[in-house]
Design an enzyme around this catalytic site. Structure first.
Site, mmCIF file in Angstrom:
data_model
loop_
_atom_site.group_PDB
_atom_site.id
_atom_site.type_symbol
_atom_site.label_atom_id
_atom_site.label_comp_id
_atom_site.label_asym_id
_atom_site.label_seq_id
_atom_site.Cartn_x
_atom_site.Cartn_y
_atom_site.Cartn_z
ATOM 1 N N ASP A 38 51.107 30.947 34.462
ATOM 2 C CA ASP A 38 50.992 31.513 35.802
ATOM 3 C C ASP A 38 52.384 31.674 36.394
ATOM 4 O O ASP A 38 53.345 31.050 35.922
ATOM 5 C CB ASP A 38 50.141 30.592 36.689
ATOM 6 C CG ASP A 38 49.450 31.323 37.826
ATOM 7 O OD1 ASP A 38 50.167 31.905 38.666
ATOM 8 O OD2 ASP A 38 48.211 31.305 37.897
ATOM 9 N N ASN A 86 43.176 36.128 32.195
ATOM 10 C CA ASN A 86 42.488 36.103 33.469
ATOM 11 C C ASN A 86 43.360 36.525 34.654
ATOM 12 O O ASN A 86 42.845 36.828 35.724
ATOM 13 C CB ASN A 86 41.962 34.672 33.692
ATOM 14 C CG ASN A 86 41.518 34.415 35.100
ATOM 15 O OD1 ASN A 86 40.484 34.914 35.529
ATOM 16 N ND2 ASN A 86 42.288 33.628 35.841
ATOM 17 N N TYR A 152 42.035 49.290 41.781
ATOM 18 C CA TYR A 152 41.454 48.109 41.145
ATOM 19 C C TYR A 152 40.314 48.538 40.211
ATOM 20 O O TYR A 152 40.209 48.064 39.075
ATOM 21 C CB TYR A 152 40.938 47.157 42.212
ATOM 22 C CG TYR A 152 40.477 45.812 41.712
ATOM 23 C CD1 TYR A 152 41.389 44.825 41.358
ATOM 24 C CD2 TYR A 152 39.116 45.510 41.616
ATOM 25 C CE1 TYR A 152 40.968 43.580 40.918
ATOM 26 C CE2 TYR A 152 38.687 44.268 41.177
ATOM 27 C CZ TYR A 152 39.618 43.308 40.832
ATOM 28 O OH TYR A 152 39.194 42.080 40.386
ATOM 29 N N LYS A 156 40.373 47.828 36.133
ATOM 30 C CA LYS A 156 39.319 46.976 35.583
ATOM 31 C C LYS A 156 38.396 47.774 34.654
ATOM 32 O O LYS A 156 37.902 47.241 33.647
ATOM 33 C CB LYS A 156 38.526 46.318 36.712
ATOM 34 C CG LYS A 156 39.333 45.282 37.490
ATOM 35 C CD LYS A 156 39.847 44.168 36.591
ATOM 36 C CE LYS A 156 40.531 43.075 37.366
ATOM 37 N NZ LYS A 156 41.008 41.967 36.497
ATOM 38 N N THR A 187 37.441 33.316 45.736
ATOM 39 C CA THR A 187 38.810 33.059 45.281
ATOM 40 C C THR A 187 39.775 33.768 46.222
ATOM 41 O O THR A 187 39.369 34.587 47.061
ATOM 42 C CB THR A 187 39.035 33.564 43.842
ATOM 43 O OG1 THR A 187 38.948 34.999 43.837
ATOM 44 C CG2 THR A 187 37.996 32.998 42.875
#
Length: 247
Positions: A38, A86, A152, A156, A187
């Protein structure tokens, strides 16, 4: 056959928070060895300490960072069995007056390039193990239009298409490639639209449901699949219609 996490080595990009952190905790409970990759050193380092995992600072837009993360898994734990690609960001703009080239490039680089570079980096280590799993976080935005955030939706959808092609490409090597496609979940990535979702009574997924679907993919036998995760329905592979063939 049920996935047995004990002794397995998993790399998780975007592993410092959200879905990545929740998956890390679940795999750690099963006895897996983890590499958390990360850009958030503080949260990632703290979680790695909590889970006795390795943390590596990784910007998935940089191919060498993904290679270094895989190398960490091999050097510290002896190999790699699972790559959970992810890391992701929201785009949060349209192609109208609010369009921003730099934000566009960042969104495409993190959400699409990060998966491409992650797969490329992970393949040699998975082959050395005789096979393994790659799971990429896509989104329901990869399966249905999302007018709120078209960029987005574009990246995706590209991840879903990539996974569908990679699945059969590597099946003979015992490497399964699948996509996790959650709806909006609790999230940080939905912070910019959370108030809108709440005001319209749009159901928001608990992160634990996304983790359950992730494990469902590992426990299944398919490859090249896109598993939807929506409130109130059991997760399963989305059934794509066949395209018309030539006459």
């Amino acid at each position: 056959m049920a996935f047995e996490g004990a002794g397995k080595v998993a790399l998780i990009t975007g592993g410092s928070n959200g879905i990545g952190a929740a998956v890390a905790r679940r795999l750690a409970e099963q006895g897996a060895h983890l590499v958390l990759a990360d850009v958030d050193r503080e949260r990632g380092g703290a979680l790695a300490k909590e889970l006795d995992a390795a943390f590596v600072r990784c910007d998935v837009r940089e191919p060498d960072d993904s290679k270094a993360a895989v190398a960490t898994a091999v050097e510290r734990f002896g190999g790699l069995d699972l790559a959970f690609l992810n890391a992701g960001v929201a785009s949060g703009f349209t192609l109208g007056d609010d369009f921003d080239v730099e934000r566009y490039r960042r969104a495409m680089a993190v959400n699409l390039d990060g998966v491409v570079y992650g797969v490329h980096a992970a393949l040699p280590a998975l082959r050395a193990r005789g096979g393994g799993d790659i799971i990429a976080t896509a989104s329901m935005a990869g399966l249905t239009p999302i007018p709120l955030d078209p960029v987005y939706g574009a990246n995706k959808t590209a991840v879903v298409g990539l996974v569908r092609s990679l699945g059969p490409a590597y099946a003979a090597e015992n490497i399964r490639v699948n996509a996790l496609c959650p709806s909006f979940a609790h999230t940080d990535i939905i912070d910019h639209i959370r108030d809108h979702l709440v005001s319209t009574n749009f159901p928001i997924l608990e992160v634990s449901a996304v983790v359950d679907a992730f494990l469902g993919i590992l426990n299944a036998e398919g490859t090249g699949e896109a598993w939807f995760v929506v409130p109130g329905r059991p997760s399963e592979p989305f059934k794509f219609r066949g395209v018309p063939g030539p006459r």
